[in-house]
Enzyme design. Structure first.
Site, PDB file in Angstrom:
ATOM      1  N   ASP A 412       5.544  -8.787   4.491  1.00 17.15           N
ATOM      2  CA  ASP A 412       5.638  -9.589   3.270  1.00 17.15           C
ATOM      3  C   ASP A 412       5.480  -8.659   2.063  1.00 17.15           C
ATOM      4  O   ASP A 412       5.141  -7.474   2.206  1.00 17.15           O
ATOM      5  CB  ASP A 412       4.539 -10.649   3.294  1.00 17.15           C
ATOM      6  CG  ASP A 412       4.739 -11.744   2.271  1.00 17.15           C
ATOM      7  OD1 ASP A 412       5.815 -11.813   1.654  1.00 17.15           O
ATOM      8  OD2 ASP A 412       3.803 -12.553   2.085  1.00 17.15           O
ATOM      9  N   GLU A 415       9.327  -6.307  -1.597  1.00 14.13           N
ATOM     10  CA  GLU A 415      10.490  -6.141  -2.494  1.00 14.13           C
ATOM     11  C   GLU A 415      10.564  -4.749  -3.150  1.00 14.13           C
ATOM     12  O   GLU A 415      11.708  -4.327  -3.413  1.00 14.13           O
ATOM     13  CB  GLU A 415      10.480  -7.236  -3.567  1.00 14.13           C
ATOM     14  CG  GLU A 415      10.803  -8.623  -3.060  1.00 14.13           C
ATOM     15  CD  GLU A 415       9.697  -9.225  -2.213  1.00 14.13           C
ATOM     16  OE1 GLU A 415       9.990  -9.986  -1.280  1.00 14.13           O
ATOM     17  OE2 GLU A 415       8.515  -8.902  -2.469  1.00 14.13           O
ATOM     18  N   ASP A 487       9.141 -18.010  -0.644  1.00 12.71           N
ATOM     19  CA  ASP A 487       8.165 -19.015  -1.081  1.00 12.71           C
ATOM     20  C   ASP A 487       8.875 -20.231  -1.664  1.00 12.71           C
ATOM     21  O   ASP A 487       8.983 -20.417  -2.880  1.00 12.71           O
ATOM     22  CB  ASP A 487       7.226 -18.398  -2.110  1.00 12.71           C
ATOM     23  CG  ASP A 487       6.384 -17.276  -1.511  1.00 12.71           C
ATOM     24  OD1 ASP A 487       6.326 -17.176  -0.272  1.00 12.71           O
ATOM     25  OD2 ASP A 487       5.800 -16.501  -2.279  1.00 12.71           O
TER      26      ASP A 487
END
Length: 801
Positions: A412, A415, A487
């Site tokens: 997670d 990015e 999300d």
């Protein structure tokens, strides 16, 4: 003196007029006019007034196009795994153009100015540069402008909101932590820069392999061109000229790689929450699933399992003996997946940080200091996953988790995300030894983290398949990881958007994908929304319920007995369908065909499938049509493509090529089966390790068109299938010959099924069939079905009537 002035002026005028952008009255620079060309080992190199253009053959239907004003980049692609093969079969240097052929494609290069056009072997125009814009540069940025064709549609581009048909929209590829993203928000978490153009019953694909921040325009704010470009780097794209969308996906995934067979337990139901702790809660959760007989295979541990959020650690108060807990979970048939973020806490004495410093593994500023930013643990350094040495180092860090029994790893915040969400562009990366900045590395960061996780875990797990899940990705991610859509929000709008996101990922070569059931954040999930969402998600490749911290619980039994029953029904059906689903994953592994299939794959030029009322519909595997509807609808209008369709729940037949109004109670999502379908199923099991009753239910739906189906089976947990340890079996339905053929099993794996129960749907007034020369009576099955049970080890068996 006047003569000198005139001479100086003439020289200055000549210099200025030789500058193409100023002379032409433009601020941008085009590729210019043709000057010369030469052959290369796999193509041609063309010199023009302002740039060089390279055309390279990667296959009869795949041509790479590169253009640069400087020298071509030598940084290897993170997406492409194949090398050029063959060359142009003919090259004709005509007065106004070069004409190149691969046998399947004809490529014309206009000379003045240089423009590229692609035709199929029948001479039909597939795609062409805009005649006035072509390949252009604006500062460091480069863009390729393509002339819009009459009625042209565009599909794909991966995780993008909006309509199935991208025409009239524009998008940015820049992996972004975008929590509670709007249903028209962009960019999101992944960059998958492959799209498909459709016009005049023709199809083509373009993959823009440039990792800088990129923009795609499909006729947004103009009716002249589509375009793709990036803020830096070279123009570098691959053109695909397949005969169908399926062909394009096959070619694209041959170029960028295909999924390995996932662990079978990763296709079961997965329960997650931010966060389950302590260990007693995790064990109670597992026991509740088993007590309530709701099948499940995976439980996730979010950030609270760690010691102060430090990756590769356990909180000793909450999880004093993780290996013992995991052993207990294994005894109940559960696998554990733990979250692992890229940020490594700056803390002397913390072993992972000390190791990273010692081995010089972190991303740096130009002055040599490590870039740091705040995330969950506090101030962190971040590994440089574009460095092969660092990827190996990171992969080895999983050793402790693997030793404890963890079999899945959830990447997670990659990015990469940090508080403030603004990584300085000047921080530097290795880029496989070619050096680059965050601007170039950003979009591949999450993919390379998933790569190092997958490769490290695979090496550590002694031949077992890990489950890797990532949020951020770039093209080629299918080789390493599953993806979830980030999300999302607890709303009907996000539930329906999830179908388009998942289908669009499949159109960009990523088959193993799903969305958080019930919505991760942004509202309270109500009983109706959860019931509808889990019914749709049962027909998606990745099947996980997940919710944010301090939200209401998202376990299936927390919404009341009626929703618990609906959840159990659809989870049961998911497990019954696993033979069909696993075989679909094998097809993805072999051909790149996704599991959740936009109707644009099979019904490309049926204009109705692009209608916003029907664009959420998709095929799950080859034969099951899913029609998502909101939780507030008791009826739904469904478009059924050409052919005949059966309502899965009732067996009612519908003629295709029309929209129909159907019942859609929470307990019965509109799902249809194509006539002629062959669908292998099994008995309900509580987890994928259970063998069940040993009977394959081979469902065959009567129709007028013949069909073949390839069934695939292996052990589901190892890579032995790569060495022939699998079973394949072809099933065929031939209505004209009035026969069903159960092919001979191939391969050296012994099937878990020892009997095959043939279940016939829609075969009216049939009481018996011939099996070879023997007449056998059919038994009454559920609803209007008839059944016949056969020995699975009989070899080829033909049923006729």
């Amino acid at each position: 003196m006047k003569t000198i002035r005139k001479t100086i002026f003439a020289v200055m005028f000549a210099v200025v007029m030789s500058m193409p952008s100023f002379a032409a009255g433009r601020l941008s620079v085009q590729i210019g006019n043709f000057t010369s060309w030469k052959e290369t080992p796999h193509g041609v190199l063309i010199s023009a007034g302002n740039a060089k253009l390279s055309l390279t053959v990667y296959g009869p239907e795949v041509v790479r196009v590169r253009a640069t004003q400087n020298e071509f980049s030598t940084t290897p692609s993170y997406a492409v795994i194949t090398e050029p093969s063959g060359k142009f079969t003919s090259v004709k240097d005509e007065k106004d153009k070069l004409v190149l052929s691969t046998g399947e494609l004809k490529v014309e290069v206009n000379k003045d100015p240089v423009l590229v056009r692609f035709y199929n072997k029948d001479g039909k125009l597939l795609n062409e540069d805009d005649p006035g814009l072509g390949i252009s540069w604006l500062g460091t940025g480069t863009t390729c402008y393509k002339k819009l064709q009459p009625g042209e549609r565009f599909i794909g581009l991966g995780e993008k909101t909006g309509n199935l048909d991208r025409r009239g929209s524009a998008y940015v590829d820049w992996n972004t932590d975008n929590p509670a993203y709007a249903t028209n928000g962009d960019p999101l978490y992944t960059s998958l820069p492959f799209y498909i153009g459709l016009h005049n019953k023709l199809s083509y694909g373009i993959f823009f392999d440039n990792t800088y921040k990129a923009t795609f325009n499909f006729g947004a704010s103009n009716n002249r061109f589509s375009s793709f470009g990036a803020v830096d780097g070279e123009m570098n794209y691959y053109f695909f000229g397949g005969h169908s969308v399926a062909d394009l996906l096959k070619e694209y995934t041959n170029l960028t790689g295909r999924i390995k067979m996932p662990p079978i337990w990763g296709l079961g139901f997965q329960q997650s929450r931010w966060s389950y702790f302590p260990d007693t809660e995790v064990l109670n959760l597992a026991r509740t699933f088993r007590e309530k007989k709701i099948p499940a295979d995976v439980i996730y541990l979010d950030i609270h399992y760690m010691d102060a959020y430090k990756v590769f650690t356990w909180n000793k108060e909450r999880f004093p003996n993780p290996s013992a807990m995991i052993d207990s979970l294994k005894d109940m048939g559960f696998h554990i997946v733990t979250i692992v973020d890229p940020g490594v806490k700056k803390e002397k004495g913390y072993w992972a940080y000390d190791s990273g410093l010692k081995n010089d593994c972190f991303v740096k500023y130009p002055d040599g200091t490590n870039w740091s930013a705040d995330v969950w643990p506090g101030t962190c350094n971040f590994p440089d996953f574009t460095n092969p040495k660092v990827r190996t180092w990171w992969g080895n860090l999983y050793k402790g988790l693997v030793a404890d029994g963890v079999t899945g790893f959830w990447n997670d915040m990659n990015e990469p995300a940090s508080w403030g969400n603004m990584v300085p562009n000047l921080v530097e990366f290795d880029m496989e030894g070619h050096k680059g900045t965050m601007e170039e590395a950003h979009n591949v960061y999450g993919m390379q983290m998933a790569r190092s996780t997958f490769q490290g875990a695979t090496k550590l797990m002694d031949g077992k398949r890990p489950l890797v899940l990532t949020r951020a990705a770039y093209a080629g991610i299918q080789r390493y990881s599953a993806i979830w859509t980030g999300d999302n929000v607890a709303s009907d709008e996000h539930m329906l958007l999830a179908s388009r996101l998942i289908n669009s990922m499949g159109l960009a070569g990523v088959p193993y994908v799903g969305a958080d059931i019930g919505g991760f954040m942004g509202g309270t999930t109500n009983r109706k929304l959860f019931a509808r969402w889990i019914s749709i998600a049962a027909y998606t490749p990745f099947f996980r319920s997940h919710s944010e911290y301090n939200s209401r619980a998202h376990e299936p039994w927390t919404f009341g007995e009626d929703v618990e029953a609906i959840s159990r029904k659809y989870i049961d059906e998911r497990y019954q369908l696993l033979p069909y689903i696993y075989s679909a994953f094998y097809q993805a592994h072999e051909t790149g065909m996704p599991i959740a299939r936009s109707l644009a794959i099979n019904y490309t030029f049926d204009k109705n499938i692009y209608n916003p009322d029907f664009q959420d519909e998709y095929l799950f595997g080859p034969s099951i049509l899913v029609a998502p509807v909101s939780s507030e609808q008791n009826f739904g209008r469904v478009y059924l493509p050409k052919g005949v369709w059966y309502r899965k729940s009732t067996g009612k037949k519908y003629d295709g090529g029309q929209s129909v109004i159907v019942d859609a109670p929470l307990s019965d999502l509109p799902v249809f089966v194509k006539a002629g379908a062959i669908i292998p199923m099994q008995s309900t099991v509580q987890n994928t390790a259970q063998k069940g009753d040993g009977i394959m239910r081979l469902n065959i739906y009567s129709g007028s068109e013949p069909n073949k189906y390839l069934y695939y089976e292996d052990d589901g947990t190892t890579y032995k299938y790569e060495n022939g340890h699998f079973l394949k079996r072809e099933f065929a339905f031939d209505p004209a010959a009035k026969k069903i053929t159960i092919g001979k099993a191939e391969g050296n794996y012994t099937s878990k099924f020892n009997k095959i129960e043939v279940v016939l749907h829609g075969f009216d007034a049939m009481n018996s069939v011939k099996v070879g020369r023997k007449t056998m009576s059919l038994q009454k099955g559920e609803g209007d079905t008839q059944t016949l049970t056969l020995d699975a080890n009989n070899g080829e068996t033909v049923l006729s009537w």
